[in-house]
Design a protein around this motif. Structure first.
Motif, PDB file in Angstrom:
ATOM      1  N   TRP A   1       0.806  -1.237  -0.138  1.00 37.80           N
ATOM      2  CA  TRP A   1       0.083   0.115  -0.166  1.00 37.80           C
ATOM      3  C   TRP A   1       0.910   1.309   0.071  1.00 37.80           C
TER       4      TRP A   1
ATOM      5  N   ILE B   1     -11.828   0.485  -5.462  1.00 37.78           N
ATOM      6  CA  ILE B   1     -12.499   1.782  -4.617  1.00 37.78           C
ATOM      7  C   ILE B   1     -11.151   2.942  -4.723  1.00 37.78           C
TER       8      ILE B   1
ATOM      9  N   ALA C   1     -10.961   4.864   0.957  1.00 33.78           N
ATOM     10  CA  ALA C   1     -10.684   3.276   0.271  1.00 33.78           C
ATOM     11  C   ALA C   1     -11.130   2.226   1.220  1.00 33.78           C
ATOM     12  N   GLU C   2     -10.562   2.250   2.324  1.00 35.22           N
ATOM     13  CA  GLU C   2     -10.344   0.979   3.314  1.00 35.22           C
ATOM     14  C   GLU C   2     -10.185  -0.057   2.689  1.00 35.22           C
ATOM     15  N   ASN C   3      -8.640  -0.132   2.224  1.00 34.56           N
ATOM     16  CA  ASN C   3      -7.815  -1.108   1.704  1.00 34.56           C
ATOM     17  C   ASN C   3      -8.643  -1.849   0.555  1.00 34.56           C
ATOM     18  N   SER C   4      -9.346  -1.225  -0.258  1.00 34.76           N
ATOM     19  CA  SER C   4     -10.048  -1.807  -1.391  1.00 34.76           C
ATOM     20  C   SER C   4      -9.304  -1.230  -2.597  1.00 34.76           C
TER      21      SER C   4
END
Length: 300
Positions: free
Chosen positions: A88, A153, A147-150
Motif C-alpha cells: 500500500w 475503490i 478506500a478502506e484497503n480496497s
C-alpha cells in the motif's frame, strides 16, 4: 516487560522499513524528473539552489503525510503486516507522483522544470510546487482512508479526486486579480503566496467533501459532487464578504487596460489574497459540512 520490549523492536523495524521505502523514492523521483539524475546521485547542497531544495523536499513531506494513513496491524503477523505496508505504501507513492505530474502539467503547461528550477532558480515556481505537493498528499491520504484497503475503490476515488482538482486549479484565474503566467515568469513572490493560499484552501475544501460516510460507491460519488458544487456556490459569497469587511486601498491606478499595478505585485497583496482564499475555504467547509438539517430536508 518482554512484551514492551517486543513492541519497541517492532516499532524500530517499521521505522527502518519506512526509511528504506523513502530511500527507494529518492531514485523513483528520477522517473518523473530525469534532469535531476545527477543531483539525486550526489549529496544535496541546500544553499546551492534553494528552489530545487524546496521542490525536492516538499515531496518528502508529502510522502510522510501519505504514510500516516497506512496502519500496521501486528495481530495479523509482523511479516504479513510489513508486506501490507509495503504494497500500500508503494501504491500510494505511485499514485501520489502521478497526481503531482498530472496537476503540474496542467498548472505549469507553459513552463519547464529544468528552466525554472535548475536554470532560473525560480522560488515562486518552487513554492507553488511545494503547495501542490502538500495538497495532493493530503488528498491522496484522504482517498486512501476512504478506500478502506480496497484497490478498486481507491482507483475510482483517486481518478475522481484528480478530475475535481484539475477543474479547481483553473478556478484561480476567475477569482484572483493576478496574472499567473506573467508574474511567474517574473519570479514574483506575490503570486506564489496568493496561489499557495488558494491551493491549500481548495485542497481543504475538496478533502472535506470526500470525508463522509459511504456504503455505496455510486451514492458516495454523487454526494461528493453535490458538496463540491455547493462549495463553489458558497465560497464566492465568503470571499466577497471578507473583501467588504476588510477593504484595501490601492494607491496606484492602472495606466493601460490589462496592466497589473505595482502594488498588486507586492508581498502584502499576495498575503492578502492568500489569506482571503484560506479563510473563505475554511468557512465554506463549515457551511457545507457542519450544518445538520435532520431528516426533514434532503441530505447533501
Amino acid at each position: 516487560m518482554a512484551e514492551i520490549f517486543d513492541r519497541l523492536v517492532i516499532r524500530i523495524l517499521l521505522a527502518a522499513f519506512v526509511c528504506l521505502m523513502i530511500y527507494l523514492y529518492r531514485y523513483a523521483h528520477v522517473v518523473f524528473y530525469p534532469t535531476v539524475k545527477r543531483q539525486v546521485l550526489k549529496k544535496i547542497n541546500p544553499s546551492e539552489n534553494p528552489a530545487d531544495t524546496l521542490h525536492l523536499f516538499s515531496r518528502l513531506i508529502g510522502i510522510s503525510i501519505i504514510f500516516s494513513s497506512i496502519t500496521f496491524n501486528e495481530s495479523s503477523g509482523v511479516f504479513l503486516s510489513l508486506f501490507h505496508f509495503a504494497v500500500w505504501g508503494t501504491i500510494a507513492i505511485v499514485l501520489y507522483l502521478l497526481s503531482l505530474y498530472i496537476i503540474e502539467s496542467i498548472v505549469f503547461y507553459n513552463f519547464d522544470y529544468t528552466d525554472e528550477i535548475l536554470k532560473r532558480k525560480n522560488m515562486s515556481y518552487a513554492f507553488i510546487s511545494f503547495c501542490h505537493a502538500i495538497v495532493i498528499a493530503y488528498l491522496t491520504r484522504t482517498v486512501m482512508m476512504e478506500a478502506e484497503n480496497s484497490l478498486v475503490i481507491l482507483l475510482v476515488l483517486w481518478l475522481y479526486m484528480l478530475v475535481i482538482v484539475g477543474f479547481s486549479v483553473k478556478y484561480y484565474t476567475f477569482i484572483s486579480k493576478l496574472t499567473f503566467n506573467r508574474l511567474l515568469i517574473q519570479k514574483n513572490l506575490s503570486l506564489c503566496f496568493s496561489y499557495g493560499g488558494f491551493s491549500l484552501g481548495a485542497g481543504f475544501v475538496i478533502a472535506s467533501c470526500f470525508d463522509q460516510e459511504h456504503y455505496d460507491i455510486t451514492v458516495y460519488c454523487i454526494q461528493v459532487l453535490l458538496k463540491t458544487v455547493l462549495s463553489l456556490i458558497i465560497f464566492p459569497l465568503f470571499k466577497k464578504g471578507l473583501v467588504k469587511i476588510f477593504p484595501i486601498r490601492m494607491g496606484e491606478q492602472r495606466v493601460h487596460e490589462g496592466q497589473i499595478d505595482t502594488e498588486m505585485q507586492s508581498l502584502g497583496y499576495g498575503f492578502y489574497e492568500g489569506s482571503l482564499f484560506i479563510s473563505g475555504a475554511i468557512l465554506t467547509t463549515m457551511i457545507v459540512n457542519r450544518i445538520q438539517f435532520g431528516t426533514i430536508y434532503p441530505f447533501f
